[in-house]
Scaffold this motif. Sequence first.
Motif, PDB file in Angstrom:
ATOM      1  N   ASN A  72     -13.063  10.094 -13.593  1.00 14.96           N
ATOM      2  CA  ASN A  72     -13.211   8.761 -13.003  1.00 14.96           C
ATOM      3  C   ASN A  72     -12.206   8.637 -11.861  1.00 14.96           C
ATOM      4  OD1 ASN A  72     -13.175   5.981 -12.355  1.00 14.96           O
ATOM      5  ND2 ASN A  72     -13.821   5.437 -14.427  1.00 14.96           N
ATOM      6  N   THR A  73     -12.721   8.546 -10.645  1.00 15.43           N
ATOM      7  CA  THR A  73     -11.861   8.525  -9.456  1.00 15.43           C
ATOM      8  C   THR A  73     -10.898   7.351  -9.464  1.00 15.43           C
ATOM      9  OG1 THR A  73     -13.656   9.534  -8.200  1.00 15.43           O
ATOM     10  CG2 THR A  73     -11.861   8.564  -6.933  1.00 15.43           C
ATOM     11  N   TYR A  74     -11.316   6.235 -10.050  1.00 18.90           N
ATOM     12  CA  TYR A  74     -10.531   5.013  -9.942  1.00 18.90           C
ATOM     13  C   TYR A  74      -9.546   4.818 -11.097  1.00 18.90           C
ATOM     14  CZ  TYR A  74     -13.887   3.897  -6.314  1.00 18.90           C
ATOM     15  OH  TYR A  74     -14.650   3.936  -5.175  1.00 18.90           O
ATOM     16  N   LEU A  75      -9.435   5.808 -11.979  1.00 16.80           N
ATOM     17  CA  LEU A  75      -8.469   5.695 -13.068  1.00 16.80           C
ATOM     18  C   LEU A  75      -7.055   5.924 -12.546  1.00 16.80           C
ATOM     19  CD1 LEU A  75     -10.153   7.597 -16.046  1.00 16.80           C
ATOM     20  CD2 LEU A  75      -9.735   5.146 -15.862  1.00 16.80           C
ATOM     21  N   ASN A  76      -6.119   5.132 -13.040  1.00 20.18           N
ATOM     22  CA  ASN A  76      -4.713   5.341 -12.712  1.00 20.18           C
ATOM     23  C   ASN A  76      -4.107   6.312 -13.718  1.00 20.18           C
ATOM     24  OD1 ASN A  76      -4.752   3.640 -10.526  1.00 20.18           O
ATOM     25  ND2 ASN A  76      -4.005   1.866 -11.649  1.00 20.18           N
ATOM     26  N   VAL A  77      -3.490   7.383 -13.215  1.00 22.93           N
ATOM     27  CA  VAL A  77      -2.870   8.398 -14.062  1.00 22.93           C
ATOM     28  C   VAL A  77      -1.363   8.348 -13.833  1.00 22.93           C
ATOM     29  CG1 VAL A  77      -2.819  10.831 -14.709  1.00 22.93           C
ATOM     30  CG2 VAL A  77      -4.919   9.827 -13.797  1.00 22.93           C
ATOM     31  N   TYR A  78      -0.604   8.374 -14.914  1.00 26.54           N
ATOM     32  CA  TYR A  78       0.846   8.253 -14.837  1.00 26.54           C
ATOM     33  C   TYR A  78       1.497   9.450 -15.530  1.00 26.54           C
ATOM     34  CZ  TYR A  78      -0.572   3.394 -14.078  1.00 26.54           C
ATOM     35  OH  TYR A  78      -1.174   2.253 -13.622  1.00 26.54           O
ATOM     36  N   ARG A  79       2.544   9.964 -14.916  1.00 25.76           N
ATOM     37  CA  ARG A  79       3.320  11.039 -15.538  1.00 25.76           C
ATOM     38  C   ARG A  79       4.608  10.441 -16.091  1.00 25.76           C
ATOM     39  NH1 ARG A  79       5.911  16.462 -12.632  1.00 25.76           N
ATOM     40  NH2 ARG A  79       6.621  17.472 -14.554  1.00 25.76           N
ATOM     41  N   ASN A  80       4.838  10.675 -17.367  1.00 21.78           N
ATOM     42  CA  ASN A  80       6.045  10.167 -18.014  1.00 21.78           C
ATOM     43  C   ASN A  80       6.781  11.333 -18.656  1.00 21.78           C
ATOM     44  OD1 ASN A  80       7.828   8.083 -19.105  1.00 21.78           O
ATOM     45  ND2 ASN A  80       6.948   8.637 -21.080  1.00 21.78           N
ATOM     46  N   GLY A  81       7.993  11.581 -18.206  1.00 17.31           N
ATOM     47  CA  GLY A  81       8.724  12.719 -18.743  1.00 17.31           C
ATOM     48  C   GLY A  81       8.264  14.011 -18.092  1.00 17.31           C
ATOM     49  N   ASP A  82       8.444  15.106 -18.809  1.00 18.41           N
ATOM     50  CA  ASP A  82       8.171  16.417 -18.232  1.00 18.41           C
ATOM     51  C   ASP A  82       6.685  16.703 -18.116  1.00 18.41           C
ATOM     52  OD1 ASP A  82       8.400  18.969 -17.290  1.00 18.41           O
ATOM     53  OD2 ASP A  82       8.830  19.861 -19.232  1.00 18.41           O
ATOM     54  N   ALA A  83       5.966  16.611 -19.216  1.00 17.93           N
ATOM     55  CA  ALA A  83       4.552  17.011 -19.211  1.00 17.93           C
ATOM     56  C   ALA A  83       3.719  16.060 -20.057  1.00 17.93           C
ATOM     57  CB  ALA A  83       4.414  18.443 -19.716  1.00 17.93           C
ATOM     58  N   GLU A  91       0.809  -1.214   0.000  1.00 13.19           N
ATOM     59  CA  GLU A  91       0.000   0.000   0.000  1.00 13.19           C
ATOM     60  C   GLU A  91       0.848   1.273   0.000  1.00 13.19           C
ATOM     61  OE1 GLU A  91      -3.336   0.110  -0.386  1.00 13.19           O
ATOM     62  OE2 GLU A  91      -3.031  -2.028  -0.755  1.00 13.19           O
ATOM     63  N   LYS A  92       2.015   1.221   0.574  1.00 15.69           N
ATOM     64  CA  LYS A  92       2.907   2.386   0.562  1.00 15.69           C
ATOM     65  C   LYS A  92       3.552   2.481  -0.819  1.00 15.69           C
ATOM     66  CE  LYS A  92       6.796   4.418   3.111  1.00 15.69           C
ATOM     67  NZ  LYS A  92       7.750   4.499   2.006  1.00 15.69           N
ATOM     68  N   GLU A  93       3.252   3.558  -1.538  1.00 18.55           N
ATOM     69  CA  GLU A  93       3.676   3.654  -2.934  1.00 18.55           C
ATOM     70  C   GLU A  93       4.523   4.897  -3.196  1.00 18.55           C
ATOM     71  OE1 GLU A  93      -0.202   3.357  -4.909  1.00 18.55           O
ATOM     72  OE2 GLU A  93       0.397   1.346  -5.532  1.00 18.55           O
ATOM     73  N   ASP A  94       5.297   5.312  -2.203  1.00 17.19           N
ATOM     74  CA  ASP A  94       6.094   6.532  -2.362  1.00 17.19           C
ATOM     75  C   ASP A  94       7.021   6.452  -3.567  1.00 17.19           C
ATOM     76  OD1 ASP A  94       4.836   7.375  -0.138  1.00 17.19           O
ATOM     77  OD2 ASP A  94       6.567   7.313   1.199  1.00 17.19           O
ATOM     78  N   GLU A  95       7.641   5.287  -3.774  1.00 15.52           N
ATOM     79  CA  GLU A  95       8.591   5.159  -4.876  1.00 15.52           C
ATOM     80  C   GLU A  95       7.896   5.118  -6.233  1.00 15.52           C
ATOM     81  OE1 GLU A  95       7.167   1.077  -4.053  1.00 15.52           O
ATOM     82  OE2 GLU A  95       7.777   2.794  -2.828  1.00 15.52           O
ATOM     83  N   ARG A  96       6.572   4.953  -6.237  1.00 13.04           N
ATOM     84  CA  ARG A  96       5.812   4.906  -7.489  1.00 13.04           C
ATOM     85  C   ARG A  96       5.116   6.224  -7.807  1.00 13.04           C
ATOM     86  NH1 ARG A  96       3.491   0.343  -9.671  1.00 13.04           N
ATOM     87  NH2 ARG A  96       1.418   1.273  -9.442  1.00 13.04           N
ATOM     88  N   LEU A  97       5.184   7.181  -6.898  1.00 14.96           N
ATOM     89  CA  LEU A  97       4.438   8.425  -7.076  1.00 14.96           C
ATOM     90  C   LEU A  97       5.336   9.559  -7.538  1.00 14.96           C
ATOM     91  CD1 LEU A  97       2.071   8.414  -3.966  1.00 14.96           C
ATOM     92  CD2 LEU A  97       1.453   7.958  -6.338  1.00 14.96           C
ATOM     93  N   ASP A  98       4.788  10.402  -8.396  1.00 19.71           N
ATOM     94  CA  ASP A  98       5.459  11.633  -8.801  1.00 19.71           C
ATOM     95  C   ASP A  98       5.242  12.674  -7.704  1.00 19.71           C
ATOM     96  OD1 ASP A  98       6.672  13.562 -10.729  1.00 19.71           O
ATOM     97  OD2 ASP A  98       4.667  14.435 -10.635  1.00 19.71           O
ATOM     98  N   SER A  99       6.318  13.226  -7.184  1.00 21.82           N
ATOM     99  CA  SER A  99       6.223  14.111  -6.021  1.00 21.82           C
ATOM    100  C   SER A  99       5.471  15.400  -6.323  1.00 21.82           C
ATOM    101  CB  SER A  99       7.632  14.446  -5.510  1.00 21.82           C
ATOM    102  OG  SER A  99       8.394  15.073  -6.531  1.00 21.82           O
ATOM    103  N   THR A 100       5.472  15.846  -7.568  1.00 20.42           N
ATOM    104  CA  THR A 100       4.844  17.128  -7.910  1.00 20.42           C
ATOM    105  C   THR A 100       3.347  16.999  -8.119  1.00 20.42           C
ATOM    106  OG1 THR A 100       6.897  17.863  -8.967  1.00 20.42           O
ATOM    107  CG2 THR A 100       4.880  19.061  -9.528  1.00 20.42           C
ATOM    108  N   THR A 101       2.933  16.059  -8.947  1.00 18.87           N
ATOM    109  CA  THR A 101       1.528  15.956  -9.340  1.00 18.87           C
ATOM    110  C   THR A 101       0.761  14.892  -8.569  1.00 18.87           C
ATOM    111  OG1 THR A 101       2.040  14.345 -11.076  1.00 18.87           O
ATOM    112  CG2 THR A 101       2.146  16.674 -11.678  1.00 18.87           C
ATOM    113  N   LYS A 102       1.477  14.015  -7.839  1.00 18.18           N
ATOM    114  CA  LYS A 102       0.884  12.887  -7.121  1.00 18.18           C
ATOM    115  C   LYS A 102       0.284  11.847  -8.067  1.00 18.18           C
ATOM    116  CE  LYS A 102       2.102  14.809  -3.353  1.00 18.18           C
ATOM    117  NZ  LYS A 102       3.346  14.333  -2.702  1.00 18.18           N
ATOM    118  N   ALA A 103       0.588  11.970  -9.356  1.00 19.40           N
ATOM    119  CA  ALA A 103       0.263  10.888 -10.284  1.00 19.40           C
ATOM    120  C   ALA A 103       1.335   9.814 -10.132  1.00 19.40           C
ATOM    121  CB  ALA A 103       0.228  11.414 -11.716  1.00 19.40           C
ATOM    122  N   TYR A 104       1.093   8.652 -10.710  1.00 21.78           N
ATOM    123  CA  TYR A 104       2.126   7.627 -10.706  1.00 21.78           C
ATOM    124  C   TYR A 104       3.247   8.036 -11.659  1.00 21.78           C
ATOM    125  CZ  TYR A 104      -1.006   4.528  -8.132  1.00 21.78           C
ATOM    126  OH  TYR A 104      -1.815   3.978  -7.172  1.00 21.78           O
TER     127      TYR A 104
END
Length: 651
Positions: free
Chosen positions: A292-303, A223-236
């Motif tokens: 959709n609250t349950y969608l997983n959003v991922y940040r790849n690269g800058d923007a 459940e602890k996903e700090d290493e999977r989270l983007d610190s700025t946007t809180k997306a994965y």
Amino acid sequence: MIEMNLLGAASFRIAAAIISITCIFYTTVLKTKKSIRRRLFLILIYIVFTDSIVGLICAGVAEIPDIPYKVKYDICFFLNSFYYFIHFGTVVIFLYYMSFVCDVLFRFGKVRKRIILLPLAIIDIAILTNPLTHIMFSLDENANFKNEAGGYVAYFISFLYFINCVVMLFKYWKAVNYTKIAALAYFLVLTFIGMVVQLVFPLISCEILCEAIGLMGLMVMVEKEDERLDSTTKAYNRIALLQDLGNIIGMKRSFKIICIRVDNADNYRRIMGVDSFDRILSEIVSIIHGINTYLNVYRNGDANFFIIIPDADDKKVNDMAETLGGRFEEGFFTDKGETKVNATILVAGYPDEFKYADDIVLLSEAPLDADDYGKIIKGRNLEFLLRTIEVEKAISQGISENKFHVYYQPIYGKKCGCIKAAQALLKLEDDELGEVNFREFMPIAERTGFAEELEIRMIESIMQFLGNDVNKGYMNIDFVLIHIMAAKVLNKKLVTTVQELLVKYNVDPKLIAFDISDTMAEMSEDNLRYVVNEFYDTGIRLFLGNYGKDSSRITLDAMEKFDGVIMSAWRFLDPDMVKQGDIIMRARTDMLTQLGKKILIGGVDNKIYFEKILEVGGDYMSGNYMSAPLSKNEIQVRFWDYDRVVLGCET
């Protein structure tokens, strides 16, 4: 089960309660993205905490002598019933929790889901009717707990659920992160040990404590996903994207992917400031979660952002893409006022368009046509981009697996028609794409930074050929022409490498000629001057390539150390490209001849071009009309046989 001995049960119950409270607090503070998996985990913690408190209360009530027996009996019976009612649901909830972690719930049909819940429903009915039947448990005259036949059956059913969890773990372990596998296995083993110990030794009430410790392990490792989270946007982040794509593809589960590319991100950041732009990126993530609250959003690269939508139909995904596109049209508010941010949205799917995670990630990196920016790209409009991604992947594999091969196109003398030299051409032969044309893969190789590596490999292959075959085979060859692939290749490393290879393979420098295009000559004047001087002093020939009607910008001083030029027939003779090209070509060849420069006319790919170039000046000619590119063995045979083409006057 609940042990009525206060001293025997209290320490285990208190420890389990403290651990549960810690997990609840920590999970709440983490504020990870809302998901069904997270809710199931919280339910497990709440059950363990509730069981601990119920056990403490029941044990305490049983030890108070002032409470009438009837009241004590009723309280303990009710608490035991409540304990059983929620406790046997733990293993079923954990089974569903595991299915979310392993991402296999989609494999469970409606019938299977009902079958999974049926035994639990039977146990709960038995518990509710236990006051009448006493089939699950009973209390003696001292309000001490005693398991009956139904209780043991319930534990056996729980064991079957446990076996189901173990089977799932072993069946899908390759599709799940090893850390998660370890955490799930740890929980199962610890819970099983606690259950067995408590069944064999009822006075040791350690089952709940083992479950609490196991859940703490899950909290830390799953459940602890700090290493999977983007610190700025809180997306994965990108790591999470690759992991989750690998998992879902490993499960062969179809899904759609939406890639949002914010165009010209660097410009936006300079104009509005880093903080303001980062807030916009965070707002983009919030907008997606708002859909959709349950969608997983991922940040790849800058923007760049990715959205994975499992088992979604085209209409649902297209509607979402349109909604997102419309939101970008509205603009965003910053400290400097409202700002419109342009974004390109790409929609693709697995396995229809993509089959590998790395290819999907390239959606955020592959080049787009200028007309595609700010649009929604999907379906057939993705074909060019998909091809670019496939070629980029083929280049990478080609370098690692040696699938690039050097071919040689014969160069013939214009006056004698006999074979004089050869032009080296690099070809990529991919298992899936087949032969990839140089003009297709070279721009991609230059953009991705592979151009220099390919250049060095091609030069070494040619040096090896000239050193091992030409010198020993007595081929009467003037030179081998090597094309400089990109401006960034013109550097000191190129000069040093060429000089070292000349010595290594004992090659006469006069056998080497480099083709440097006029565009590269203009782009890299400083590097060009150094490279030209070094090659000239070494004895290597130089040709100014791609010489055309605009090449007059190259000064005579720059041309001084070039042996000659390369003119493409189509640039002068294609009626759609230039009018009166043959006249211009004749004037250029006459001028260059007066300057003492050798002239190679390339691109002679049809009879019309061939007949026209015979009417103008020049020294060499090459093209597919005279000969297709050949392997090194085939080109040797051509030289040994003194191959020649029939000139117009000889027909």
